[in-house]
Scaffold this motif. Structure first.
Motif, short mmCIF file in Angstrom:
data_model
loop_
_atom_site.label_atom_id
_atom_site.label_comp_id
_atom_site.label_asym_id
_atom_site.label_seq_id
_atom_site.Cartn_x
_atom_site.Cartn_y
_atom_site.Cartn_z
N ALA A 16 -26.99 -91.41 27.27
CA ALA A 16 -27.27 -91.25 28.69
C ALA A 16 -26.06 -91.59 29.54
CB ALA A 16 -28.44 -92.14 29.11
N ILE A 17 -25.90 -90.85 30.64
CA ILE A 17 -24.95 -91.20 31.70
C ILE A 17 -25.77 -91.59 32.92
CG2 ILE A 17 -23.13 -90.42 33.24
CD1 ILE A 17 -22.17 -88.54 31.10
N PRO A 18 -25.88 -92.89 33.25
CA PRO A 18 -26.51 -93.31 34.50
C PRO A 18 -25.50 -93.08 35.63
CG PRO A 18 -26.53 -95.06 32.83
CD PRO A 18 -25.52 -94.04 32.42
N ARG A 19 -25.79 -92.13 36.51
CA ARG A 19 -24.80 -91.65 37.48
C ARG A 19 -24.38 -92.75 38.45
NH1 ARG A 19 -24.06 -86.95 41.21
NH2 ARG A 19 -21.78 -86.92 41.25
N TYR A 45 -22.85 -85.13 35.23
CA TYR A 45 -23.59 -84.02 35.84
C TYR A 45 -24.04 -84.40 37.24
CZ TYR A 45 -25.64 -79.45 35.01
OH TYR A 45 -25.89 -78.10 35.02
N ASP A 46 -24.16 -83.39 38.11
CA ASP A 46 -24.54 -83.64 39.50
C ASP A 46 -25.70 -82.75 39.90
OD1 ASP A 46 -24.41 -84.58 42.21
OD2 ASP A 46 -23.38 -82.72 42.72
N VAL A 47 -26.80 -83.38 40.31
CA VAL A 47 -27.95 -82.67 40.88
C VAL A 47 -28.18 -83.22 42.28
CG1 VAL A 47 -30.44 -82.32 40.72
CG2 VAL A 47 -29.02 -82.13 38.68
N ASP A 48 -28.26 -82.33 43.26
CA ASP A 48 -28.44 -82.71 44.66
C ASP A 48 -29.93 -82.86 44.95
OD1 ASP A 48 -28.54 -83.03 47.38
OD2 ASP A 48 -27.17 -81.38 47.85
N GLY A 82 -19.84 -93.52 32.31
CA GLY A 82 -20.15 -94.21 31.06
C GLY A 82 -21.26 -93.51 30.30
N LEU A 83 -21.01 -93.24 29.02
CA LEU A 83 -21.99 -92.63 28.14
C LEU A 83 -22.56 -93.72 27.23
CD1 LEU A 83 -23.17 -89.81 27.12
CD2 LEU A 83 -21.33 -89.89 25.40
N SER A 121 -31.74 -91.60 42.66
CA SER A 121 -31.12 -92.00 41.39
C SER A 121 -31.01 -90.79 40.48
CB SER A 121 -31.96 -93.08 40.72
OG SER A 121 -33.25 -92.58 40.43
N GLU A 122 -29.99 -90.83 39.62
CA GLU A 122 -29.81 -89.71 38.69
C GLU A 122 -29.33 -90.24 37.35
OE1 GLU A 122 -27.48 -85.41 38.25
OE2 GLU A 122 -27.21 -86.63 40.06
N MET A 123 -29.90 -89.68 36.29
CA MET A 123 -29.48 -90.03 34.94
C MET A 123 -29.52 -88.77 34.08
SD MET A 123 -30.92 -92.97 32.37
CE MET A 123 -32.58 -92.31 32.46
N THR A 124 -28.48 -88.58 33.31
CA THR A 124 -28.38 -87.43 32.42
C THR A 124 -28.50 -87.89 30.98
OG1 THR A 124 -26.89 -86.33 33.97
CG2 THR A 124 -26.97 -85.46 31.75
N VAL A 125 -29.27 -87.17 30.18
CA VAL A 125 -29.45 -87.50 28.77
C VAL A 125 -28.99 -86.32 27.92
CG1 VAL A 125 -31.11 -88.05 26.95
CG2 VAL A 125 -31.38 -89.05 29.23
N PHE A 126 -28.13 -86.61 26.95
CA PHE A 126 -27.71 -85.63 25.96
C PHE A 126 -28.34 -86.02 24.63
CE2 PHE A 126 -24.36 -86.06 29.11
CZ PHE A 126 -24.12 -84.74 29.47
N ALA A 127 -29.09 -85.12 24.03
CA ALA A 127 -29.73 -85.38 22.74
C ALA A 127 -29.10 -84.46 21.70
CB ALA A 127 -31.24 -85.14 22.83
#
Length: 223
Positions: free
Chosen positions: A27-30, A51-54, A92-93, A115-121
């Motif tokens: 995960a990247i906690p934005r 990653y960026d989501v508005d 940070g990953l 808040s935004e968090m990206t997860v790579f599986a």
């Protein structure tokens, strides 16, 4: 969780964890990389892109800005350290071993307006992690397909806390996820309905906490 973000957060994290079952999750906690370091109790893998989501946009296409240069918050008081300043333009990953880790990473970002968090599986293994890390580093903006390759799943979760900010989950994969997503969505809907039918039975905080894993469909310590 607060007067804006409530039981739906359990549904979000449960959906993410169950959809990525059997894969290694990162995960990247934005923006709040160093806060996540504290809540997770481990150092991240430093990367250049996130990653960026508005969260203020209503449609999927207008929300999705793709990969942007990483950035991390600096402390105001006391003054930021030289290391913080040097690494302010890096994200940070973090590896996620259990659902509790995912929740802890989310805690690091949840107090902001959105808040935004990206997860790579990805499939487990050092070689695959090296390729994921390499794809998120360097001067050239990565393409999502190159990051995921043929075997990865991407999920981005935004949770809005202020007016004008919205919740969303974006899912991407090179493989067809329609069937598992449809099944998971139906199961989530059933769990929400079951939870709502027994709300009167939840008379204390312990009662509520015991109900959350059932709502999420997975225990906090599940790997």
């Amino acid at each position: 969780m607060n007067n804006n973000n409530m039981e739906e957060v359990a549904v979000y994290v449960g959906l993410i964890w169950r959809l990525t079952d059997g894969l290694a999750r990162y995960a990247i906690p934005r923006y709040y990389r160093d806060d996540a370091t504290q809540t997770l109790g481990r150092e991240p893998i430093m990367v250049d892109w996130e990653y960026d989501v508005d969260a203020e946009q209503l449609t999927p296409l207008s929300r999705d800005n793709g990969f942007v240069p990483g950035r991390s918050a600096l402390t105001i008081c006391p003054q930021p350290t030289a290391w913080e300043v040097e690494n302010a333009s890096r994200a940070g990953l973090f590896p996620l071993a259990t659902l509790r880790d995912l929740v802890s990473a989310l805690h690091a970002v949840l107090f902001d307006a959105s808040s935004e968090m990206t997860v790579f599986a990805i499939p487990p293994g050092a070689e695959r992690l090296e390729r994921l890390t390499a794809a998120l580093r360097g001067p050239v903006r990565p393409a999502l397909g190159d990051v995921l390759e043929d075997d990865g799943i991407f999920l981005d979760l935004t949770i809005g806390s202020d007016l004008g900010n919205y919740d969303s989950i974006i899912v991407a994969s090179s493989t067809d996820l329609l069937s598992p997503l449809t099944n998971l969505a139906a199961d989530c809907a059933q769990r929400v309905e079951s939870y709502e039918q027994r709300l009167d039975e939840l008379r204390s905080v312990p009662d509520f906490l015991r109900a959350m894993p059932q709502l999420a469909g997975v225990d906090l310590d599940a790997s």
